[in-house]
Design an enzyme around this catalytic site. Structure first.
Site, short mmCIF file in Angstrom:
data_model
loop_
_atom_site.label_atom_id
_atom_site.label_comp_id
_atom_site.label_asym_id
_atom_site.label_seq_id
_atom_site.Cartn_x
_atom_site.Cartn_y
_atom_site.Cartn_z
N LYS A 128 -7.03 3.37 -4.65
CA LYS A 128 -5.73 2.87 -4.19
C LYS A 128 -4.79 2.62 -5.38
CE LYS A 128 -5.54 -1.44 -3.03
NZ LYS A 128 -5.66 -2.78 -2.47
N LYS B 173 -12.55 -7.90 -5.54
CA LYS B 173 -11.85 -8.69 -6.55
C LYS B 173 -12.79 -9.57 -7.36
CE LYS B 173 -7.15 -8.87 -4.82
NZ LYS B 173 -6.04 -9.74 -4.43
N LYS C 258 -1.86 -2.90 -8.71
CA LYS C 258 -1.30 -3.62 -9.86
C LYS C 258 -2.32 -3.77 -10.96
CE LYS C 258 1.41 -6.49 -6.74
NZ LYS C 258 1.60 -7.78 -6.07
P1 TYM Z 1 -0.13 -7.60 -2.00
O1 TYM Z 1 0.79 -8.48 -2.75
O2 TYM Z 1 -1.38 -7.12 -2.66
O3 TYM Z 1 0.61 -6.34 -1.47
C1 TYM Z 1 1.84 -6.46 -0.76
C2 TYM Z 1 1.90 -5.43 0.34
O4 TYM Z 1 1.78 -4.12 -0.22
C3 TYM Z 1 0.76 -3.39 0.46
N1 TYM Z 1 0.12 -2.47 -0.49
C4 TYM Z 1 0.01 -1.16 -0.29
N2 TYM Z 1 0.41 -0.36 0.71
C5 TYM Z 1 0.15 0.96 0.58
N3 TYM Z 1 -0.49 1.51 -0.48
C6 TYM Z 1 -0.92 0.74 -1.51
N4 TYM Z 1 -1.54 1.29 -2.55
C7 TYM Z 1 -0.68 -0.66 -1.44
N5 TYM Z 1 -0.95 -1.70 -2.27
C8 TYM Z 1 -0.47 -2.80 -1.66
C9 TYM Z 1 -0.19 -4.45 0.96
O5 TYM Z 1 -0.97 -3.98 2.04
C10 TYM Z 1 0.75 -5.57 1.36
O6 TYM Z 1 1.25 -5.34 2.67
N6 TYM Z 1 -2.73 -10.53 1.05
C11 TYM Z 1 -1.45 -9.90 0.89
C12 TYM Z 1 -0.29 -10.88 0.82
C13 TYM Z 1 -0.21 -11.85 1.96
C14 TYM Z 1 0.16 -11.54 3.29
C15 TYM Z 1 0.13 -12.79 3.99
C16 TYM Z 1 0.53 -10.37 3.95
C17 TYM Z 1 -0.47 -13.18 1.89
N7 TYM Z 1 -0.24 -13.75 3.11
C18 TYM Z 1 0.43 -12.86 5.34
C19 TYM Z 1 0.83 -10.47 5.32
C20 TYM Z 1 0.78 -11.69 6.00
C21 TYM Z 1 -1.48 -9.12 -0.41
O7 TYM Z 1 -2.28 -9.35 -1.25
O8 TYM Z 1 -0.48 -8.29 -0.59
#
Ligand code: TYM
Length: 348
Positions: A209, A117, A212
């Site tokens: 991957k 990032k 967004k």
């Molecule tokens: P975020 O907002 O990027 O994504 C949310 C969830 O979607 C999953 N994900 C995917 N799964 C499969 N294939 C993909 N291409 C894909 N893109 C995203 C992510 O793995 C996630 O589960 N850091 C986290 C948010 C967070 C969090 C937490 C999660 C903050 N605090 C505590 C668990 C526990 C994130 O950026 O998710």
């Protein structure tokens, strides 16, 4: 015995896509029948990237409501579970500070997502982006959660959360005992990374991957896409010239085919092997038509409901505020315990 508790979060930035839905939200829905679940819209995490990326205050509010609406439209019951936005509970930031003093620089320097990032201009990344995984550990451990459903890309962050929990338990073991708390005051949270779509790939490039931030909207299916957009994106999805194999090992070294089969399997709730039994030997054109029908049938009702709820600010905000109060009641207890364990004098 520690309560079995699920915590997970989704960032309110940009469009929710099929990766978020199949990798995470589908599992959130499943887990609500067996666990106490807390699902958080992580607005503090959203502002770790430049404002030009997260879009500013109005966009943050819009996205926070949209993610909340997507949770509910996907089938998460906001009465049975807790749905809230992170910034409402001060404990996330407070516990992050304590964990900042537990986590080691070396641990954070290994985080691959920061490297991705921050890109080449690392000096210009926010301190928050660097500290992002510590805040994530605080999110989970503030509720002493035991299970964390996420996509594959969050695995390393979850390992860090376990390391922080373990180091806190070790560093403060005497004080934990003196305060009559269990030796594992913070449970080591288990990642729940399951299903055929834990890593959904870009529709344009099977090595990347689905995300967004990809410049091409054709790389992803957004949860806000209508039936025509879904159909166009699947029809244009990159494939190879071979027909589909009949067995899973035939998908090795065919990342685009593997991805589309995984998406089909996840949407239909069947293993990849069954999908290949049905479509093995078929050309992609026929398979893609079936995938379009399936994706539209599964996603359209969610999209419609998500859009309707997103406009109902009064309802969505009431869900977040009610969830925030319930989350805070759990968080306050942890913060009290942690203050006593660390040695901070506090109001009784
Ligand atoms: P975020 O907002 O990027 O994504 C949310 C969830 O979607 C999953 N994900 C995917 N799964 C499969 N294939 C993909 N291409 C894909 N893109 C995203 C992510 O793995 C996630 O589960 N850091 C986290 C948010 C967070 C969090 C937490 C999660 C903050 N605090 C505590 C668990 C526990 C994130 O950026 O998710």
């Amino acid at each position: 015995m520690t309560t079995q508790r699920v915590f997970s979060g989704v960032q309110p930035t940009g469009n929710l896509h099929l990766g978020n839905y199949l990798g995470a939200i589908v599992n959130f829905v499943k887990l609500q029948s067996s666990y106490e679940c807390i699902y958080c819209v992580v607005d503090l995490h959203a502002i770790t990237v430049p404002m030009s990326v997260w879009g500013g205050p109005d966009e943050l509010r819009r996205c926070t409501r949209e993610v909340t609406a997507a949770f509910i439209a996907s089938g998460i019951d906001p009465k049975k579970n807790i749905i809230f936005n992170q910034s409402q509970v001060a404990g996330h930031a407070e516990l992050t500070w304590v964990f900042n003093c537990v986590a080691r620089l070396g641990w954070l320097n290994r985080m691959t997502q920061f490297k991705e990032k921050a890109g080449k201009d690392r000096e210009n990344a926010s301190v928050g982006l660097y500290d992002y995984p510590v805040l994530m550990a605080a999110d989970i451990l503030l509720y002493r959660a035991t299970h964390v459903p996420v996509g594959e890309d969050q695995k390393q962050h979850l390992e860090l959360a376990r390391d922080i929990a373990q180091k806190f338990n070790n560093d403060f073991s005497e004080s934990i005992a003196a305060n009559k708390q269990p030796a594992t005051y913070f449970p080591l949270p288990e990642p729940v990374i399951t299903g055929p779509a834990t890593r959904v790939m870009s529709l344009r490039d099977g090595a990347k991957k689905m995300s967004k931030s990809d410049a091409s909207d054709y790389s992803r299916i957004n949860l806000s896409d209508d039936a025509d957009a879904i159909a166009q994106k699947i029809r244009k999805a990159k494939t190879d010239p071979e027909p589909l194999p009949s067995e899973e090992k035939g998908l090795e070294a065919r990342p685009e085919a593997d991805n589309l089969v995984g998406i089909f399997a996840a949407l239909s709730g069947t293993p990849k092997a069954d999908v290949l039994r049905e479509f093995g030997g078929a050309q992609f054109s026929g398979f893609k038509s079936n995938l379009v029908d399936l994706a539209v049938a599964k996603l359209s009702p969610i999209t419609t409901e998500m859009k309707r709820l997103s406009q109902d600010h009064a309802y969505v905000d009431s869900v977040l505020i009610d969830g925030g109060e319930r989350a805070n009641a759990i968080a306050e207890q942890t913060i009290k315990d942690v203050k006593d364990i660390v040695g901070f004098i506090r109001r009784k």
